[in-house]
Design an enzyme around this catalytic site. Sequence first.
Site, PDB file in Angstrom:
ATOM      1  N   HIS A   1       3.737  10.682   0.019  1.00  0.00           N
ATOM      2  CA  HIS A   1       4.557  10.200   1.154  1.00  0.00           C
ATOM      3  C   HIS A   1       6.200  10.253   0.602  1.00  0.00           C
ATOM      4  CE1 HIS A   1       1.167   8.714   3.186  1.00  0.00           C
ATOM      5  NE2 HIS A   1       0.645   8.151   2.207  1.00  0.00           N
TER       6      HIS A   1
ATOM      7  N   HIS B   1       0.754  -1.060  -0.027  1.00  0.00           N
ATOM      8  CA  HIS B   1       0.167  -0.027  -0.173  1.00  0.00           C
ATOM      9  C   HIS B   1       0.900   1.197  -0.140  1.00  0.00           C
ATOM     10  CE1 HIS B   1      -3.677   2.412   1.877  1.00  0.00           C
ATOM     11  NE2 HIS B   1      -3.150   2.945   0.768  1.00  0.00           N
TER      12      HIS B   1
ATOM     13  N   GLU C   1       1.115   8.246  -3.863  1.00  0.00           N
ATOM     14  CA  GLU C   1       1.903   7.653  -3.215  1.00  0.00           C
ATOM     15  C   GLU C   1       3.200   8.447  -2.977  1.00  0.00           C
ATOM     16  OE1 GLU C   1       1.447   5.332  -0.425  1.00  0.00           O
ATOM     17  OE2 GLU C   1      -0.563   5.607  -1.242  1.00  0.00           O
TER      18      GLU C   1
END
Length: 276
Positions: free
Chosen positions: A144, A80, A140
């Site tokens: 992040h 994930h 992502e």
Amino acid sequence: MKFLFGLLAAGAPAIAASAAVLQQPGANEKRGNPWQSCPIDAVSCQGPAADPCCSPENGLLVMALQWDSRFGPSDAFTVHGLWPDTCKGKQLPSGGCDSARAYTNVSAIIESGTDLELAGDMATYWPSNKGDNNWFWTHEWVKHGTCVSTLHPRCYDPVAYAPQQEVSEYFRKVLDLRAHYDVYRALNASGIVPTQPESGRRPKATYSLEEFKAAIRAAWGVDPNVKCRGRRMQEVWLWFKVLGRDRYFPVDPWGADTCPRRISYQRKSESAFTLP
């Protein structure tokens, strides 16, 4: 932090394997940066704040590994994400940490990079469950990846740096962590295997939350967080700090479990596949 310094003394093969990862130079340290010297023994979130190029500024990270019966190899958890948090365990801004690197074409960046196997590995181990890999990977990276301070372009040798190379390096690092911290294999070693759902969608067998946590603890000496939807196991979270620039080691969790006492761990569908 007793776990970090106890690794080398531990005799268990899994612990020794983790120690081997700690002893390996990180990707940036292998390359060498003559214009900058970083201590190799700095530990994130410990002691005085280090140069964010030498030790991640957001040095507590969680790797979320998901078990979706519709996607990925039937004998592997898929990714994930790897999410940096502050050293106090707080989440970072939802928009990421660097708007100048909020790329929208991450799939193309990966495909055009020098890591020729990365695109295929991403499609296998980091698929989108919504069918749009570029959207997922872009999300992502922006939210992040841009928050991994050691991957900022200023942290690279300006002569050797190729624009956007940090994008591929972020994803490769996460895939390497997923391969090393193989949750499926750790569970299997403790006798925890996926079960086939019966009619009415009731699983043939369930496992206790403690059995899941004990299996991870036996493999790497730390507890995970286990996340469920209802009683169906959905994700396993592993928490890390960082030695040097990018040598990750597991630590005890900062989050909470969301599973009941008994967990359903169901086999993947026929559309999933097993790698040789």
